[in-house]
Design a protein around this motif. Structure first.
Motif, PDB file in Angstrom:
ATOM      1  N   LEU A 251     -10.962  -4.117   3.821  1.00 54.66           N
ATOM      2  CA  LEU A 251      -9.750  -4.601   3.150  1.00 54.66           C
ATOM      3  C   LEU A 251      -9.194  -5.872   3.780  1.00 54.66           C
ATOM      4  CD1 LEU A 251      -7.870  -1.181   2.756  1.00 54.66           C
ATOM      5  CD2 LEU A 251      -9.266  -2.360   1.043  1.00 54.66           C
TER       6      LEU A 251
ATOM      7  N   PRO B  90       3.657  -8.475   7.023  1.00 53.44           N
ATOM      8  CA  PRO B  90       2.437  -7.664   6.932  1.00 53.44           C
ATOM      9  C   PRO B  90       2.677  -6.234   6.454  1.00 53.44           C
ATOM     10  CG  PRO B  90       2.369  -9.025   8.902  1.00 53.44           C
ATOM     11  CD  PRO B  90       3.724  -9.231   8.296  1.00 53.44           C
TER      12      PRO B  90
ATOM     13  N   PRO C 135      -1.543 -11.193  12.031  1.00 53.31           N
ATOM     14  CA  PRO C 135      -1.093 -11.067  10.635  1.00 53.31           C
ATOM     15  C   PRO C 135       0.223 -11.786  10.346  1.00 53.31           C
ATOM     16  CG  PRO C 135      -2.001  -8.991  11.383  1.00 53.31           C
ATOM     17  CD  PRO C 135      -1.983  -9.897  12.581  1.00 53.31           C
TER      18      PRO C 135
ATOM     19  N   PHE D  57      -6.400  -8.648   2.283  1.00 54.67           N
ATOM     20  CA  PHE D  57      -5.135  -8.565   3.025  1.00 54.67           C
ATOM     21  C   PHE D  57      -4.692  -9.951   3.478  1.00 54.67           C
ATOM     22  CE2 PHE D  57      -3.089  -7.645   7.300  1.00 54.67           C
ATOM     23  CZ  PHE D  57      -1.863  -7.249   6.762  1.00 54.67           C
TER      24      PHE D  57
ATOM     25  N   MET E 275      -5.426  -2.854  10.762  1.00 55.98           N
ATOM     26  CA  MET E 275      -5.695  -4.177  10.209  1.00 55.98           C
ATOM     27  C   MET E 275      -5.613  -5.246  11.292  1.00 55.98           C
ATOM     28  SD  MET E 275      -6.377  -3.537   7.081  1.00 55.98           S
ATOM     29  CE  MET E 275      -6.220  -4.968   6.045  1.00 55.98           C
TER      30      MET E 275
ATOM     31  N   LEU F 179       1.289  -4.384   2.995  1.00 54.92           N
ATOM     32  CA  LEU F 179       0.554  -3.111   3.044  1.00 54.92           C
ATOM     33  C   LEU F 179       1.282  -1.997   2.291  1.00 54.92           C
ATOM     34  CD1 LEU F 179      -0.704  -3.090   6.754  1.00 54.92           C
ATOM     35  CD2 LEU F 179      -2.070  -3.428   4.679  1.00 54.92           C
TER      36      LEU F 179
ATOM     37  N   PHE G 268      -3.478  -1.273  -0.873  1.00 58.96           N
ATOM     38  CA  PHE G 268      -4.397  -1.225   0.263  1.00 58.96           C
ATOM     39  C   PHE G 268      -4.550   0.234   0.690  1.00 58.96           C
ATOM     40  CE2 PHE G 268      -2.762  -5.527   0.326  1.00 58.96           C
ATOM     41  CZ  PHE G 268      -3.908  -6.276   0.541  1.00 58.96           C
TER      42      PHE G 268
END
Length: 382
Positions: free
Chosen positions: A203, A218, A325, A207, A308, A222, A295
């Motif tokens: 993912l 972030p 991120p 992302f 992530m 998500l 996600f």
């Protein structure tokens, strides 16, 4: 006598001790006898009494906070009031409690409300160094003593002048277009690598693309559900309506979605560029529940930012190790600012104040504008 005034000071001696006594009319209107003694002289007893009168406060009883209330007890009253009056989230309350229990309870909790002067509070905060925890503890202590001031237990807030060690500010850094292309290439290579077992980068590319397509935080990206996505509208949009709360951020709670944005901010709709639409279409190909996570992990649940972030670190080369991120939010802010000005950057990030965008998200401009014509005209007029 008016409240706060005292009568004539009487003096006496007994058994080798000297006493100075007077009556005070307190703020509650009651008349009370006050006495101080010394084994040196009558004059010394009088001086001790006068010093006491200069700082004396009306004795308190029957209220939640008195001069005998400990800081540990005040914290519990303050955190309860904070939740009831300010409506702070459980996550925020847990953060306050964690910093108090680690840095305040054992070190300061047994002191009464009148036993923590500014000097001691300042020394304790400085000892913690330039940390977020020190800043948070100062905020907690200041709130606790504000509560005590409201009960007339102390006259001024001793934490007001207490300072923490300042951290050196780090200027926001945004990725260049070339660096972003390198990130996407590294992430794609990481996701497509061959090997047995789960693919943690599955993912990661969508992302990264959605972070740049939206400028969202972030955990807000998500937390997107398919019900928040409208690809059939013109232009296509996503609406950020909540955020993910990671494991353990709230005591006893697993990873879960909070149906509120950070700070209780209102929902925020952003228009999607084509690469953001493509990322969502790629995710939709895997099959998705109508109101499930965009996600989704392999079990259909929420994907943790911790996972992530770990995958992004593994994917990036050393030259791009500074990128996290959250770096993509700064990148979006800077790109929009450079093309459209800071006001639209603020609007894209959904900040309530432009100062927040400029201070924490915009990479500083280090090249002046081309104003040669204006300066030439000015010199030509002299």
């Amino acid at each position: 006598m008016k409240p706060g005034e005292h009568g004539r000071i009487a003096e006496r001696s007994s058994g080798g001790r000297f006493f100075a006594t007077t009556y005070v009319r307190d703020a509650d209107g009651k008349r009370r006898r006050v006495e101080r003694s010394s084994n040196k002289s009558i004059e010394d007893a009088r001086r001790l009494l006068q010093r006491h009168l200069a700082h004396r406060r009306t004795p308190l009883s029957g209220q939640a906070i008195t001069e005998r209330t400990t800081l540990a007890e005040i914290f519990e009253l303050w955190i309860e009031a904070k939740a009831a009056e300010d409506g702070i989230s459980q996550q925020t309350a847990d953060q306050y409690r964690a910093v108090w229990e680690k840095h305040g309870l054992q070190q300061l909790g047994a002191l009464t409300v009148t036993e923590l002067p500014t000097s001691r509070a300042n020394a304790h905060l400085k000892l913690m160094g330039a940390t977020t925890q020190a800043t948070r503890l100062r905020m907690v202590l200041r709130g606790m003593f504000t509560l005590a001031v409201g009960f007339d237990v102390v006259g001024v807030n001793p934490i007001r002048e207490a300072k923490v060690t300042k951290t050196s500010s780090i200027s926001p850094r945004a990725a260049t277009a070339d660096e972003f292309h390198q990130v996407r290439a590294a992430v794609r290579a990481y996701a497509e690598r061959q090997g047995s077992g789960p693919q943690p980068g599955r993912l990661l590319l969508p992302f990264v693309d959605l972070l740049v397509a939206t400028g969202g935080r972030p955990n807000e990206v998500l937390a997107l559900r398919w019900s928040d996505v409208d690809l059939s509208s013109d232009p296509p949009t996503v609406t950020i309506t909540g955020t993910l709360i990671d494991h353990g951020r709230i005591a006893g709670m697993p990873l879960h979605r909070q149906d509120l944005r950070k700070g209780g901010a209102p929902e925020h709709t952003v228009v999607l560029p084509q690469f953001g639409v493509d990322a969502l279409l790629t995710l939709k190909e895997d099959g998705a529940a109508a109101d499930g996570p965009v996600f989704a992990n392999r079990l259909g649940g929420w994907m943790s930012l911790t996972n992530m972030r770990r995958a992004l670190r593994a994917a990036l080369p050393d030259s791009l190790a500074w990128i996290t991120p959250h770096s993509f939010r700064r990148t979006v802010a800077t790109v929009v600012r450079d093309a459209h000005g800071p006001a639209l950057a603020q609007q894209q990030l959904s900040h309530a104040k432009l100062d927040t965008t400029e201070k924490h998200y915009l990479q500083r401009q280090t090249r002046g504008p081309d104003v040669r014509e204006t300066l030439e005209a000015f010199v030509g007029e002299t």
